[in-house]
Design a protein around this motif. Structure first.
Motif, PDB file in Angstrom:
ATOM      1  N   SER A 247      36.526  11.608 -33.016  1.00  0.00           N
ATOM      2  CA  SER A 247      35.292  10.893 -32.691  1.00  0.00           C
ATOM      3  C   SER A 247      34.403  11.743 -31.792  1.00  0.00           C
ATOM      4  O   SER A 247      34.886  12.623 -31.057  1.00  0.00           O
ATOM      5  CB  SER A 247      35.619   9.572 -32.000  1.00  0.00           C
ATOM      6  OG  SER A 247      36.244   9.808 -30.752  1.00  0.00           O
ATOM      7  N   LEU A 248      33.124  11.475 -31.834  1.00  0.00           N
ATOM      8  CA  LEU A 248      32.177  12.219 -31.007  1.00  0.00           C
ATOM      9  C   LEU A 248      32.427  11.962 -29.531  1.00  0.00           C
ATOM     10  O   LEU A 248      32.326  12.882 -28.706  1.00  0.00           O
ATOM     11  CB  LEU A 248      30.752  11.842 -31.391  1.00  0.00           C
ATOM     12  CG  LEU A 248      29.627  12.545 -30.640  1.00  0.00           C
ATOM     13  CD1 LEU A 248      29.665  14.043 -30.880  1.00  0.00           C
ATOM     14  CD2 LEU A 248      28.270  11.988 -31.068  1.00  0.00           C
ATOM     15  N   ASP A 249      32.770  10.738 -29.152  1.00  0.00           N
ATOM     16  CA  ASP A 249      33.017  10.412 -27.746  1.00  0.00           C
ATOM     17  C   ASP A 249      34.205  11.200 -27.197  1.00  0.00           C
ATOM     18  O   ASP A 249      34.155  11.696 -26.061  1.00  0.00           O
ATOM     19  CB  ASP A 249      33.283   8.911 -27.600  1.00  0.00           C
ATOM     20  CG  ASP A 249      32.047   8.078 -27.913  1.00  0.00           C
ATOM     21  OD1 ASP A 249      30.938   8.641 -27.841  1.00  0.00           O
ATOM     22  OD2 ASP A 249      32.200   6.891 -28.243  1.00  0.00           O
ATOM     23  N   ARG A 250      35.255  11.317 -27.998  1.00  0.00           N
ATOM     24  CA  ARG A 250      36.429  12.067 -27.542  1.00  0.00           C
ATOM     25  C   ARG A 250      36.109  13.547 -27.368  1.00  0.00           C
ATOM     26  O   ARG A 250      36.497  14.172 -26.384  1.00  0.00           O
ATOM     27  CB  ARG A 250      37.560  11.907 -28.555  1.00  0.00           C
ATOM     28  CG  ARG A 250      38.836  12.632 -28.146  1.00  0.00           C
ATOM     29  CD  ARG A 250      39.887  12.612 -29.226  1.00  0.00           C
ATOM     30  NE  ARG A 250      40.994  13.488 -28.899  1.00  0.00           N
ATOM     31  CZ  ARG A 250      41.728  14.128 -29.772  1.00  0.00           C
ATOM     32  NH1 ARG A 250      41.480  13.997 -31.073  1.00  0.00           N
ATOM     33  NH2 ARG A 250      42.723  14.917 -29.384  1.00  0.00           N
ATOM     34  N   MET A 251      35.369  14.112 -28.303  1.00  0.00           N
ATOM     35  CA  MET A 251      35.016  15.522 -28.191  1.00  0.00           C
ATOM     36  C   MET A 251      34.152  15.795 -26.973  1.00  0.00           C
ATOM     37  O   MET A 251      34.333  16.785 -26.260  1.00  0.00           O
ATOM     38  CB  MET A 251      34.311  15.968 -29.468  1.00  0.00           C
ATOM     39  CG  MET A 251      34.046  17.476 -29.543  1.00  0.00           C
ATOM     40  SD  MET A 251      32.524  17.999 -28.714  1.00  0.00           S
ATOM     41  CE  MET A 251      31.303  17.240 -29.775  1.00  0.00           C
TER      42      MET A 251
END
Length: 322
Positions: A247-251
């Motif tokens: 996910s973008l948030d995790r990255m």
């Protein structure tokens, strides 16, 4: 009394990061004081000042931002490479094609000039062989399109050298290009934060989500200990299976943890992610707009070269190697 002021200009100042910047840069910034001469130091670079020094001290220089070239300015500079045996309007039409194809991912005039110099011989090939007239722009465009698709993934990232392009372009098949991946990173020039974004994408693709707290928690910044035998067979499967979507948030959470200096979220950061996708370094997975997911496409050797350029030990944060 002489009021003359000398100016020392250092172009490509980001290369100073490869030297002992903690002692060299403070001395350069005090050059006028140490030499007793009215001298002004001008550093020309593509990185923010915070990327050069952390706690080395010294006076802070005045920052002058130069905007990107406009389309008209870029085309005017590209026109300087027009071969003497070809009319300028014909070459400018070709430069317009190069700009329209590559400007959405690259505004660097140096790269665009490199591309136009490489591709012009293929563009004018039908004119030289008298198959197409110089005014038949549509036929010339159809002729150059396959080569533009080829260099989008090879020549733009400098995976293909000039000599290799000339040798390969002489062959009939576009799929016959042979090049080595060993020198890819030697010429790859990404912005400073884009490199860390790419590293974060790789870590998110090849690390299980449960390991994020171990590697990137702000509570403990100790380097992970080496694991000799325990779980060796199970953990080695992450690189064998291949990259997994993240996910973008995790990255972005990994990115904020790996960058040395604090950085605020901005539109520019998310634009750089789109650029990485356009360069085929990462790929978008799924069609969800609320929670977009990506997958890193680069190899381990590739990301290690990028990590070395920013002084980051990527192996120390990969689940398969600790």
């Amino acid at each position: 009394v002489c009021m003359c002021v000398c100016a020392e200009v250092l172009d490509g100042a980001e290369r100073l990061k490869e030297l002992d910047a903690c002692s060299l840069l403070p001395a350069l910034l005090r050059l006028r004081e140490l030499s007793g001469v009215r001298v002004c130091l001008v550093l020309v670079g593509e990185l923010a000042w915070e990327c050069f020094l952390a706690d080395a001290g010294g006076p802070r220089p005045f920052a002058v931002h130069f905007p990107n070239y406009t389309k008209e300015e870029a085309l005017q500079i590209m026109s300087l490479d027009c071969p003497p045996n070809w009319p300028l309007p014909f070459y400018m039409t070709f430069c317009h094609h190069i700009w329209n194809v590559f400007s959405h991912v690259c505004r660097c005039v140096r790269e665009l000039r490199h591309l136009s110099t490489m591709l012009f011989s293929k563009y004018c090939e039908p004119v030289v062989s008298s198959k197409v007239g110089s005014s038949e722009t549509r036929k010339l465009w159809n002729h150059i399109q396959p080569y533009l698709r080829t260099v989008t993934s090879k020549l733009y990232l400098r995976e293909l050298a000039s000599t290799q392009w000339k040798k390969g372009a002489a062959q009939e098949s576009l799929n016959s290009f042979q090049y080595s991946h060993k020198d890819v990173q030697a010429a790859l020039e990404l912005p400073y934060h884009s490199k860390f974004l790419l590293i974060s994408c790789y870590l998110a693709s090849y690390n299980p989500a449960k390991s994020d707290q171990k590697f990137f928690s702000k509570i403990s910044r100790r380097k992970p200990k080496k694991v000799v035998l325990q779980g060796k067979i199970e953990k080695s499967r992450h690189h064998l299976v291949g990259p997994k979507p993240f996910s973008l948030d995790r990255m972005m959470a990994i990115f904020y943890s790996t960058v040395e200096h604090p950085i605020r979220p901005s539109v520019d950061l998310f634009c750089q992610i789109s650029t990485l996708a356009a360069l085929q370094l990462v790929a978008s997975v799924g069609d969800s707009l609320d929670s977009p997911k990506y997958k890193c496409l680069v190899t381990l050797d590739y990301i290690r070269s990028v990590s070395r350029s920013v002084g980051f030990d990527v192996l120390g944060y990969l689940y398969d190697f600790v």
